[in-house]
Design a protein around this motif. Structure first.
Motif, mmCIF file in Angstrom:
data_model
loop_
_atom_site.group_PDB
_atom_site.id
_atom_site.type_symbol
_atom_site.label_atom_id
_atom_site.label_comp_id
_atom_site.label_asym_id
_atom_site.label_seq_id
_atom_site.Cartn_x
_atom_site.Cartn_y
_atom_site.Cartn_z
ATOM 1 N N GLU A 121 22.059 -77.698 40.244
ATOM 2 C CA GLU A 121 21.621 -78.938 40.883
ATOM 3 C C GLU A 121 22.431 -80.141 40.399
ATOM 4 O O GLU A 121 22.676 -81.075 41.154
ATOM 5 N N GLN A 122 22.835 -80.123 39.140
ATOM 6 C CA GLN A 122 23.561 -81.254 38.576
ATOM 7 C C GLN A 122 25.056 -81.207 38.875
ATOM 8 O O GLN A 122 25.671 -82.233 39.166
ATOM 9 N N PHE A 123 25.648 -80.017 38.808
ATOM 10 C CA PHE A 123 27.103 -79.908 38.864
ATOM 11 C C PHE A 123 27.609 -78.961 39.945
ATOM 12 O O PHE A 123 28.827 -78.835 40.116
ATOM 13 N N GLY A 124 26.726 -78.286 40.653
ATOM 14 C CA GLY A 124 27.160 -77.397 41.723
ATOM 15 C C GLY A 124 27.806 -76.127 41.194
ATOM 16 O O GLY A 124 27.582 -75.701 40.056
ATOM 17 N N ARG A 411 31.894 -85.626 41.724
ATOM 18 C CA ARG A 411 31.507 -84.463 42.521
ATOM 19 C C ARG A 411 31.743 -84.743 43.992
ATOM 20 O O ARG A 411 31.387 -85.826 44.485
ATOM 21 N N PRO A 412 32.349 -83.814 44.730
ATOM 22 C CA PRO A 412 32.597 -84.044 46.160
ATOM 23 C C PRO A 412 31.303 -84.133 46.943
ATOM 24 O O PRO A 412 30.267 -83.557 46.568
ATOM 25 N N THR A 413 31.333 -84.845 48.030
ATOM 26 C CA THR A 413 30.156 -85.030 48.889
ATOM 27 C C THR A 413 30.536 -84.760 50.340
ATOM 28 O O THR A 413 31.722 -84.728 50.697
ATOM 29 N N GLY A 414 29.514 -84.597 51.188
ATOM 30 C CA GLY A 414 29.738 -84.428 52.620
ATOM 31 C C GLY A 414 30.513 -83.166 52.946
ATOM 32 O O GLY A 414 30.284 -82.087 52.379
ATOM 33 N N GLU A 415 31.459 -83.305 53.873
ATOM 34 C CA GLU A 415 32.258 -82.166 54.301
ATOM 35 C C GLU A 415 33.113 -81.621 53.163
ATOM 36 O O GLU A 415 33.383 -80.418 53.086
ATOM 37 N N ALA A 416 33.545 -82.513 52.270
ATOM 38 C CA ALA A 416 34.329 -82.058 51.121
ATOM 39 C C ALA A 416 33.515 -81.132 50.231
ATOM 40 O O ALA A 416 34.037 -80.145 49.689
ATOM 41 N N ALA A 417 32.219 -81.420 50.079
ATOM 42 C CA ALA A 417 31.356 -80.560 49.270
ATOM 43 C C ALA A 417 31.188 -79.192 49.931
ATOM 44 O O ALA A 417 31.186 -78.167 49.242
ATOM 45 N N VAL A 418 31.037 -79.165 51.251
ATOM 46 C CA VAL A 418 30.900 -77.893 51.968
ATOM 47 C C VAL A 418 32.170 -77.066 51.817
ATOM 48 O O VAL A 418 32.117 -75.857 51.554
ATOM 49 N N ALA A 419 33.321 -77.715 51.989
ATOM 50 C CA ALA A 419 34.588 -77.000 51.850
ATOM 51 C C ALA A 419 34.781 -76.499 50.424
ATOM 52 O O ALA A 419 35.275 -75.384 50.202
#
Length: 548
Positions: A121-124, A411-419
């Protein structure tokens, strides 16, 4: 008389003419490294070996930290950790699989599961990768420190680490709570086979086992090391003296025996108490477990089996040539852990550190004996330059790992996090199938799902709770009858359709690699229709036309 006086008169000497004064030459400037070293306190200076080992072990960390998460094990542990956090207590019976309701459960890894959920949850994914890499790197570092303290040979330390890594490479590549057990096992080896006997050991080892028993059930392997050291120490004394009384009174027996008793008692500091021992034994002997690949016996037909065989032969030659007396504890651990590895290839991870230990220590002794070199080489000269080099290398490895990049750049967010998530999980993770389930959850019939064993853990974590899974990687929790029916349906032969009806299965999600027989049978059956096919050719989803 006058002539003689003239002959003895000294001849005139021409004095050199004085020229211009030569300017004083500046003192040669010391190298930059020596300037830095002179400013380092002696306690902070390190030998060149530290920089070399940091470079190698740091590379191990860097590679492990970039491994994609497996689709099994880690996601199932996270799912149970999420349940524990949501309910504020440990489950007494299996809580997530409908077909396993009422099966008693002793969770020996509850702390690792809860901690894993918090880290995720904190760092993915990067946080889970970091934990995996850091714990295994700690195991390599602890063993390297002890081996170098004994041999002062960088080459033989690296040889021992290479044996450890090569023998257990398949188990070291999988992220699981067992990673902490590997690091703890290395610490117990150092305290058992090594010469670390300070007061802190009597406090630190029980504390380690108290934590270990709440993180993973492999703590019994640490107790096995202490038991082997106690029995081996008594046998060694008897071999030297021939007297049983001296062997029974020797501290080589009582010191590891008392430590083992303290550690065994400390392991009881867990929510399940003494039941944790019974659970560990029941898992190892459960009839469903040997059917899994990583629990199957180690054979020479696999690459890991071939590496194991070569290692055993090499160790035999090293022990034959070594002038150092072979301790009975070393033989007991080699034979015991080797037999466990042959029984189940998952146990190779405990044989690897022992094999590396024997090769590093006895291989170094044999090599120096053959070269007729002193068994105690001179200590390398410490320098501040090597300290700076080691610290710099450690920072570089950390900074360029996924977790380090996240800490530095965010930490990446949005589409960058999904990728980023898709890039850091293995290709066989059913991401697209789970996305389809989430998007069409209202349209699809709920109830019991028949799923691939390999997909079970990720489905348990990410799929909608509307679908009750059939199996996952914790096969020791699955009733034997359910597991046998799962295997019978697997190939799509016999009465597979009647079994699906009996379990009330409305959806079937399987992979295209191991379930082609069932997929062909479902495509030919009038009651089933295919609603989703993974664009990567990974998974196929079927639903019953008339839900039960």
């Amino acid at each position: 008389m006058s002539v003689m006086i003239e002959q003895t008169r000294p001849a005139s000497v021409e004095l050199p003419r004085e020229g211009p004064a030569t300017p004083p030459q500046p003192a040669p400037r010391p190298p930059a490294g020596s300037l830095l070293e002179d400013q380092f306190p002696p306690a902070l200076k390190a030998p060149r070996t530290l920089a070399v080992l940091t470079a190698v072990i740091g590379l191990v960390y860097f590679c492990l930290s970039r491994l994609a998460l497996r689709s099994s094990d880690v996601w199932g542990h996270l799912a149970y950790g999420r349940w524990i956090l949501a309910h504020g207590s440990l489950p007494e019976t299996e809580p997530l699989l409908p077909l396993c309701r009422g099966v008693p459960w002793v969770d020996t890894a509850w702390l690792a599961k809860v901690a894993g959920v918090w880290v995720f949850e904190q760092f993915g994914v990067a946080g889970l990768q970091f934990i995996h890499a850091a714990t295994l790197t700690a195991a390599f570092a602890v063993l390297a420190w002890e081996w170098h303290r004994r041999t002062r040979s960088t080459a033989w330390v690296l040889a021992g680490l290479a044996v450890f890594g090569l023998v257990a490479y398949e188990q070291l590549l999988i992220q699981r709570p067992q990673d902490f057990g590997v690091a703890a096992f290395a610490c117990v080896l150092v305290c058992g086979l090594g010469s670390v006997h300070g007061r802190l050991v009597w406090i630190g080892l029980p504390l380690l086992f108290a934590l270990w028993a709440n993180v993973h059930g492999s703590f019994v392997m640490g107790l096995a090391v202490l038991a082997a050291c106690a029995v081996g120490g008594a046998i060694d004394v008897f071999r030297r003296t021939g007297q049983v009384k001296l062997a029974l009174r020797s501290r080589l027996l009582w010191r590891p025996l008392l430590r083992g008793e303290l550690c065994a008692a400390a392991a009881l500091l867990n929510p399940s108490g003494v039941r944790v021992y019974l659970d560990v034994l029941s898992i190892a002997t459960h009839p469903n477990v040997p059917l899994l690949f990583d629990w199957s016996p180690l054979t020479i037909r696999t690459l890991q089996g071939q590496v194991f065989a070569v290692t055993v032969l090499a160790l035999g030659g090293v022990l034959r040539l070594s002038p150092r007396p072979v301790r009975t504890a070393e033989c007991l651990l080699l034979i015991g852990m080797g037999a466990a590895a042959l029984w189940s290839q998952r146990m190779v991870v405990w044989f690897g550190p022992v094999a590396g230990w024997v090769l590093a220590v006895h291989g170094w002794s044999a090599w120096r004996c053959q070269r007729r070199l002193p068994l105690v080489p001179p200590a390398p000269e410490p320098r501040g330059l090597w300290t700076v080099t080691a610290v710099g290398l450690a920072w570089i490895y950390f900074a360029y790992s996924p977790f380090g990049l996240q800490r530095i750049h965010g930490r990446p967010t949005g589409e960058a996090a999904v990728a980023d998530f898709r890039r850091n999980v293995v290709e066989r993770t059913p991401l697209d199938a789970v996305q389809y389930l989430q998007e069409h959850v209202e349209e699809l019939p709920g109830g019991q799902m028949y799923n691939s064993h390999e997909f079970g853990d990720y489905l348990l974590w990410a799929a909608p709770q509307k679908f009750g899974l059939f199996v996952h990687s914790h096969v020791h929790m699955i009733p034997e009858e359910v597991w046998n029916d799962f295997l019978a349906i697997h190939d799509g032969a016999g009465d597979w359709s009647d079994k699906l009806d009996r379990y009330g299965v409305n959806t079937v999600l399987v992979d295209t690699t191991n379930y082609m027989g069932l997929i062909r049978a479902l495509r030919d059956h009038a009651e089933w229709r295919e609603v989703f096919s993974d664009p990567r050719g990974l998974a196929v989803l079927f639903v019953r036309k008339t839900p039960i």
